[in-house]
Design a protein around this motif. Structure first.
Motif, PDB file in Angstrom:
ATOM      1  N   VAL A  81     -23.845   5.084   3.914  1.00  0.00           N
ATOM      2  CA  VAL A  81     -25.163   5.493   3.817  1.00  0.00           C
ATOM      3  C   VAL A  81     -25.757   6.880   3.904  1.00  0.00           C
ATOM      4  CG1 VAL A  81     -27.618   5.241   5.519  1.00  0.00           C
ATOM      5  CG2 VAL A  81     -25.992   3.120   5.213  1.00  0.00           C
ATOM      6  N   ARG A  82     -24.687   7.641   4.524  1.00  0.00           N
ATOM      7  CA  ARG A  82     -24.782   9.020   4.680  1.00  0.00           C
ATOM      8  C   ARG A  82     -24.886   9.844   3.263  1.00  0.00           C
ATOM      9  NH1 ARG A  82     -21.309   8.307   9.548  1.00  0.00           N
ATOM     10  NH2 ARG A  82     -22.602   8.243  11.301  1.00  0.00           N
ATOM     11  N   TRP A  83     -24.053   9.211   2.637  1.00  0.00           N
ATOM     12  CA  TRP A  83     -23.754   9.936   1.172  1.00  0.00           C
ATOM     13  C   TRP A  83     -24.625   9.168  -0.068  1.00  0.00           C
ATOM     14  CZ3 TRP A  83     -21.569  14.465   1.240  1.00  0.00           C
ATOM     15  CH2 TRP A  83     -20.752  14.798   2.393  1.00  0.00           C
ATOM     16  N   PRO A  84     -25.527   9.674  -0.755  1.00  0.00           N
ATOM     17  CA  PRO A  84     -26.423   8.787  -1.608  1.00  0.00           C
ATOM     18  C   PRO A  84     -25.733   8.443  -2.809  1.00  0.00           C
ATOM     19  CG  PRO A  84     -27.353  11.127  -1.411  1.00  0.00           C
ATOM     20  CD  PRO A  84     -26.127  11.112  -0.560  1.00  0.00           C
ATOM     21  N   ARG A  85     -24.585   8.939  -3.180  1.00  0.00           N
ATOM     22  CA  ARG A  85     -23.738   8.383  -4.460  1.00  0.00           C
ATOM     23  C   ARG A  85     -22.965   7.016  -3.888  1.00  0.00           C
ATOM     24  NH1 ARG A  85     -21.063  11.623  -9.142  1.00  0.00           N
ATOM     25  NH2 ARG A  85     -23.143  12.330  -9.252  1.00  0.00           N
ATOM     26  N   HIS A  86     -22.399   7.275  -2.818  1.00  0.00           N
ATOM     27  CA  HIS A  86     -21.782   5.856  -2.155  1.00  0.00           C
ATOM     28  C   HIS A  86     -22.448   4.965  -1.640  1.00  0.00           C
ATOM     29  CE1 HIS A  86     -18.126   8.431  -2.324  1.00  0.00           C
ATOM     30  NE2 HIS A  86     -18.496   9.029  -1.431  1.00  0.00           N
ATOM     31  N   PHE A  87     -23.920   5.427  -1.213  1.00  0.00           N
ATOM     32  CA  PHE A  87     -24.712   4.271  -0.634  1.00  0.00           C
ATOM     33  C   PHE A  87     -25.167   3.614  -1.812  1.00  0.00           C
ATOM     34  CE2 PHE A  87     -29.508   3.932   0.627  1.00  0.00           C
ATOM     35  CZ  PHE A  87     -29.436   2.770   0.954  1.00  0.00           C
ATOM     36  N   LEU A  88     -25.830   4.239  -2.979  1.00  0.00           N
ATOM     37  CA  LEU A  88     -26.286   3.345  -4.131  1.00  0.00           C
ATOM     38  C   LEU A  88     -25.044   2.314  -4.679  1.00  0.00           C
ATOM     39  CD1 LEU A  88     -28.284   6.090  -5.810  1.00  0.00           C
ATOM     40  CD2 LEU A  88     -29.027   4.180  -4.455  1.00  0.00           C
ATOM     41  N   ARG A  89     -23.694   3.274  -4.514  1.00  0.00           N
ATOM     42  CA  ARG A  89     -22.436   2.360  -5.066  1.00  0.00           C
ATOM     43  C   ARG A  89     -22.390   0.892  -4.347  1.00  0.00           C
ATOM     44  NH1 ARG A  89     -16.225   4.024  -6.578  1.00  0.00           N
ATOM     45  NH2 ARG A  89     -15.790   1.781  -7.160  1.00  0.00           N
ATOM     46  N   ALA A  90     -22.651   1.345  -3.135  1.00  0.00           N
ATOM     47  CA  ALA A  90     -22.483  -0.098  -2.212  1.00  0.00           C
ATOM     48  C   ALA A  90     -23.513  -1.258  -2.524  1.00  0.00           C
ATOM     49  CB  ALA A  90     -22.597   0.190  -1.025  1.00  0.00           C
ATOM     50  N   LEU A  91     -24.817  -0.491  -2.867  1.00  0.00           N
ATOM     51  CA  LEU A  91     -26.131  -1.368  -3.096  1.00  0.00           C
ATOM     52  C   LEU A  91     -25.655  -2.126  -4.571  1.00  0.00           C
ATOM     53  CD1 LEU A  91     -29.058   0.774  -2.396  1.00  0.00           C
ATOM     54  CD2 LEU A  91     -27.839  -1.098  -0.759  1.00  0.00           C
ATOM     55  N   ALA A  92     -24.997  -1.551  -5.448  1.00  0.00           N
ATOM     56  CA  ALA A  92     -24.737  -1.860  -6.846  1.00  0.00           C
ATOM     57  C   ALA A  92     -23.433  -2.914  -6.503  1.00  0.00           C
ATOM     58  CB  ALA A  92     -24.460  -0.817  -7.761  1.00  0.00           C
ATOM     59  N   ASP A  93     -22.479  -2.766  -5.842  1.00  0.00           N
ATOM     60  CA  ASP A  93     -21.211  -3.497  -5.797  1.00  0.00           C
ATOM     61  C   ASP A  93     -21.744  -4.840  -5.022  1.00  0.00           C
ATOM     62  OD1 ASP A  93     -19.736  -1.651  -6.917  1.00  0.00           O
ATOM     63  OD2 ASP A  93     -18.757  -0.869  -4.948  1.00  0.00           O
TER      64      ASP A  93
ATOM     65  N   LEU B  88     -33.552  10.195  -3.575  1.00  0.00           N
ATOM     66  CA  LEU B  88     -34.310  10.733  -4.562  1.00  0.00           C
ATOM     67  C   LEU B  88     -34.153  11.913  -5.040  1.00  0.00           C
ATOM     68  CD1 LEU B  88     -37.605   8.994  -2.358  1.00  0.00           C
ATOM     69  CD2 LEU B  88     -36.516   8.180  -4.727  1.00  0.00           C
ATOM     70  N   ARG B  89     -33.581  12.831  -4.171  1.00  0.00           N
ATOM     71  CA  ARG B  89     -33.335  14.228  -4.717  1.00  0.00           C
ATOM     72  C   ARG B  89     -32.418  14.391  -5.564  1.00  0.00           C
ATOM     73  NH1 ARG B  89     -35.346  18.851  -1.666  1.00  0.00           N
ATOM     74  NH2 ARG B  89     -33.918  20.719  -2.118  1.00  0.00           N
TER      75      ARG B  89
ATOM     76  N   PRO C   2     -43.110   9.445   3.901  1.00  0.00           N
ATOM     77  CA  PRO C   2     -43.980  10.394   3.156  1.00  0.00           C
ATOM     78  C   PRO C   2     -44.316   9.890   1.783  1.00  0.00           C
ATOM     79  CG  PRO C   2     -41.854  11.539   4.097  1.00  0.00           C
ATOM     80  CD  PRO C   2     -41.835   9.922   4.220  1.00  0.00           C
ATOM     81  N   LEU C   3     -45.760  10.060   1.549  1.00  0.00           N
ATOM     82  CA  LEU C   3     -46.350   9.448   0.521  1.00  0.00           C
ATOM     83  C   LEU C   3     -45.855   9.963  -0.981  1.00  0.00           C
ATOM     84  CD1 LEU C   3     -49.941   9.158   1.456  1.00  0.00           C
ATOM     85  CD2 LEU C   3     -48.594   7.322   0.745  1.00  0.00           C
ATOM     86  N   PRO C   4     -45.433  11.306  -0.986  1.00  0.00           N
ATOM     87  CA  PRO C   4     -44.707  11.749  -2.123  1.00  0.00           C
ATOM     88  C   PRO C   4     -43.513  11.153  -2.296  1.00  0.00           C
ATOM     89  CG  PRO C   4     -45.423  13.509  -0.908  1.00  0.00           C
ATOM     90  CD  PRO C   4     -45.618  12.413  -0.053  1.00  0.00           C
ATOM     91  N   GLU C   5     -42.680  10.871  -1.354  1.00  0.00           N
ATOM     92  CA  GLU C   5     -41.257  10.165  -1.845  1.00  0.00           C
ATOM     93  C   GLU C   5     -41.665   8.710  -2.142  1.00  0.00           C
ATOM     94  OE1 GLU C   5     -38.974  10.725   1.746  1.00  0.00           O
ATOM     95  OE2 GLU C   5     -38.672  12.690   1.627  1.00  0.00           O
TER      96      GLU C   5
ATOM     97  N   ARG D 243     -41.113  27.069   8.369  1.00  0.00           N
ATOM     98  CA  ARG D 243     -39.725  27.225   7.771  1.00  0.00           C
ATOM     99  C   ARG D 243     -39.468  26.377   6.713  1.00  0.00           C
ATOM    100  NH1 ARG D 243     -35.337  29.451  12.022  1.00  0.00           N
ATOM    101  NH2 ARG D 243     -36.597  31.311  12.942  1.00  0.00           N
ATOM    102  N   LEU D 244     -38.790  26.715   5.609  1.00  0.00           N
ATOM    103  CA  LEU D 244     -38.384  25.763   4.730  1.00  0.00           C
ATOM    104  C   LEU D 244     -37.115  25.391   4.787  1.00  0.00           C
ATOM    105  CD1 LEU D 244     -40.184  27.699   1.517  1.00  0.00           C
ATOM    106  CD2 LEU D 244     -40.950  25.683   3.026  1.00  0.00           C
ATOM    107  N   LEU D 245     -36.714  24.069   4.844  1.00  0.00           N
ATOM    108  CA  LEU D 245     -35.289  23.547   4.885  1.00  0.00           C
ATOM    109  C   LEU D 245     -34.941  22.876   3.708  1.00  0.00           C
ATOM    110  CD1 LEU D 245     -35.489  22.312   8.898  1.00  0.00           C
ATOM    111  CD2 LEU D 245     -34.840  24.594   7.844  1.00  0.00           C
ATOM    112  N   ASP D 246     -33.701  22.902   3.451  1.00  0.00           N
ATOM    113  CA  ASP D 246     -33.264  21.653   2.378  1.00  0.00           C
ATOM    114  C   ASP D 246     -33.207  20.404   3.007  1.00  0.00           C
ATOM    115  OD1 ASP D 246     -30.285  24.094   1.508  1.00  0.00           O
ATOM    116  OD2 ASP D 246     -32.345  24.029   0.801  1.00  0.00           O
ATOM    117  N   ALA D 247     -33.159  20.082   4.068  1.00  0.00           N
ATOM    118  CA  ALA D 247     -33.357  18.700   4.662  1.00  0.00           C
ATOM    119  C   ALA D 247     -33.579  18.729   6.029  1.00  0.00           C
ATOM    120  CB  ALA D 247     -32.174  17.952   4.423  1.00  0.00           C
ATOM    121  N   LEU D 248     -34.513  17.678   6.476  1.00  0.00           N
ATOM    122  CA  LEU D 248     -34.555  17.726   8.037  1.00  0.00           C
ATOM    123  C   LEU D 248     -33.587  17.079   8.754  1.00  0.00           C
ATOM    124  CD1 LEU D 248     -38.435  16.483   8.083  1.00  0.00           C
ATOM    125  CD2 LEU D 248     -37.652  19.017   8.159  1.00  0.00           C
ATOM    126  N   PRO D 249     -33.153  17.362   9.874  1.00  0.00           N
ATOM    127  CA  PRO D 249     -32.103  17.233  10.602  1.00  0.00           C
ATOM    128  C   PRO D 249     -32.583  15.669  11.255  1.00  0.00           C
ATOM    129  CG  PRO D 249     -33.034  18.581  12.021  1.00  0.00           C
ATOM    130  CD  PRO D 249     -33.622  18.904  10.655  1.00  0.00           C
TER     131      PRO D 249
END
Length: 539
Positions: free
Chosen positions: A243-255, A272-273, A296-299, A517-523
């Protein structure tokens, strides 16, 4: 294989227990998939309903042989998977209360849970590494239908012999305001009442595959298991390492050919990012259910853009009732929509609003605290009668009846059609220079800024006392700053200033964050919610 005879073990047990509903043979066929597990290497492991039932039978027989009295606690330390699902159902069948905990639980916290719950048995998966458990605590391991007892539970003469649907099915421990874990006790009757209310929304059906992204020790995982099995579908437990890694997460959903994905909104943020094309290519995905915090509505709009026609369900509720409402997100999402509806309570339950004076709010547009009347309410907090009395309060409409309702601590307003809109937690209301500020309102305004994908507002202490309002914002890579009053475009390094100006256009001065403050991601916390404490501590 010899089948466990429940009637012989508990000849007087009647009613619908957790395992009765989730293993009801009328809801599936024996060869249907019940659990589909991704391996992370492209393969999957499928457990059919017949195999799951056989495993439950085997585990239940072994648990029954330990002669534990009905209601005895079993600490279940495991990740979500076919074997752990079988164990929790076997506990239900054996009349025992399971207490799920994470294998990553620190030793000191686990010891606190053991001291609080006083379990008769600690159960972990065969590969579990937990040692240093208290003397006298029964210990066992489970794997592939075999439950091996390493240390027998302390022998005691049973005081009870017949399980009841009013017995605790499970206890989920959450963080508590007092500094010690708070145990939410849910009876079989409450859990099955909730599942039946949820099933009325027809979220899943036989043949579906419901991906669960929450660890087993969170009640959201139990919601997902119940949704899948009670619908005759398959549950797809996705390990946290995927779940923590987007590509692995999506692969698990596809598999696993997942048709539904249930989780907190933050599981989609990095997908999404960084992996929009892979998400768009998931042609089996038909539904997303989210819970735990606002999406969040934008997402949400971006998710709709990538997966047209996707059913998105906003699930609202608390651990004390598992959840209480399910509302479909409109498709398309109106351009002027500012806040999602949480709908109404599920079938058999009812929400009402109560103002600060304790009067029931009747009519739209008036905020109040949500109270929940439901057959799915928790029994109470484990060994904490004071906290239980504060949460389960007399029915404000008819206190004479002796009926209790759940005081949720959540603020809401009713719409013109009787639907509810979540406003935030009553305890997220903070004082800034003597003014009351609802953090959710500040966050919603920040999310209206072009390109903002996530935002959190927090009060930060001042050296001389008091607080100042700060905010942390995540912007999409292609965010375009708004223009100033003179029409000139803001420079990228001045986006924080632009955000403050943007807030000042709609909010009173005391609600405009003095620092952004601008962050790349929220913890996030282990269950995927924004970690406000980490933001405050790191500031």
């Amino acid at each position: 294989m010899t089948v466990y005879d429940e009637q012989a073990a508990h000849p007087e047990a009647t009613g619908e227990f957790l395992h009765d509903l989730l293993l009801d043979p009328r809801r599936h066929t024996s060869h249907d998939p019940a659990v589909v597990e991704p391996t992370g290497s492209g393969a999957v492991t499928v457990t059919t309903y017949a195999e799951l039932r056989d495993t439950v039978d085997a585990y239940a027989r072994r648990l029954m042989s330990l002669a534990l009295e009905p209601g005895a606690r079993v600490l279940l330390e495991a990740e979500a998977g076919a074997q752990s699902v079988a164990v929790l159902l076997a506990c239900s069948r054996a009349g025992l209360t399971f207490v799920p905990v994470s294998p990553e639980t620190p030793q000191e916290r686990l010891r606190g849970l053991i001291d609080a719950a006083r379990p008769a048995l600690h159960l972990q998966a065969g590969a579990g590494t937990r040692t240093e458990l208290p003397a006298g605590l029964g210990t066992a391991r489970f794997d592939n239908g075999t439950l091996t007892v390493e240390q027998a539970p302390h022998p005691a003469r049973p005081r009870r012999h017949t399980p009841s649907v009013t017995d605790p099915a499970y206890i989920v421990f959450t963080s508590g305001t007092t500094g010690r874990p708070k145990g939410v006790v849910m009876s079989h009757r409450s859990v099955t009442a909730f599942y039946r209310g949820m099933l009325a929304h027809r979220i899943a059906a036989p043949g579906d595959r419901v991906a669960s992204t929450s660890p087993l020790h969170f009640d959201f995982s139990l919601l997902n298991i119940g949704l899948a099995l009670a619908s005759g579908a398959a549950v797809v437990p996705v390990p946290q390492r995927l779940v923590r890694w987007p590509r692995h997460f999506l692969r698990a959903l596809a598999d696993t050919a997942a048709t539904h994905v249930n989780g907190v909104p933050s599981i989609w943020r990095q997908v999404l990012r960084h992996e929009p094309a892979r998400l768009a290519a998931l042609d089996t995905l038909r539904s997303v259910l989210f819970c735990g915090e606002e999406f969040p509505l934008p997402e949400l709009r971006r998710l709709r853009e990538l997966r047209p026609g996707l059913r998105i369900v906003n699930c609202y509720g608390a651990t004390e009732s598992m959840a209480c409402s399910f509302e479909d997100v409109p498709d398309p999402i109106p351009a002027d929509l500012e806040r999602l509806s949480i709908g109404r309570a599920h079938a058999g339950a009812e929400l009402l609003l109560v103002d600060e004076e304790g009067h029931v709010v009747d009519g739209p547009g008036i905020p109040g605290e949500m109270y929940l009347r439901s057959p799915a309410l928790f029994t109470g907090y484990w060994d904490d009668p004071e906290a239980t009395r504060a949460a389960l309060v007399p029915d404000p409409l008819c206190p004479e009846s002796g009926q209790t309702v759940l005081r949720t601590g959540d603020l809401a307003v009713r719409g013109a059609r009787g639907e509810y809109y979540f406003l935030g937690r009553s305890d997220s209301q903070v004082q800034i220079n003597g003014n009351r500020v609802e953090l959710g309102e500040v966050e919603r305004r920040l999310l209206q800024y072009p390109g903002a994908t996530a935002a959190t507002a927090v009060p930060l202490p001042l050296p001389g006392g008091g607080s100042r309002l700060a905010a942390f914002v995540v912007l999409s890579p292609d965010a375009t700053p708004v223009r100033d009053a003179g029409g000139a475009a803001r420079q990228p390094d001045d986006i924080s200033g632009a955000l403050r100006e943007f807030c000042a256009r709609a909010l009173p001065a005391y609600m405009v964050p003095v620092e952004i403050r601008l962050l790349d991601a929220l913890p996030t916390t282990p269950n995927g919610k924004v970690d406000r404490a980490a933001l405050t501590a790191a500031h």
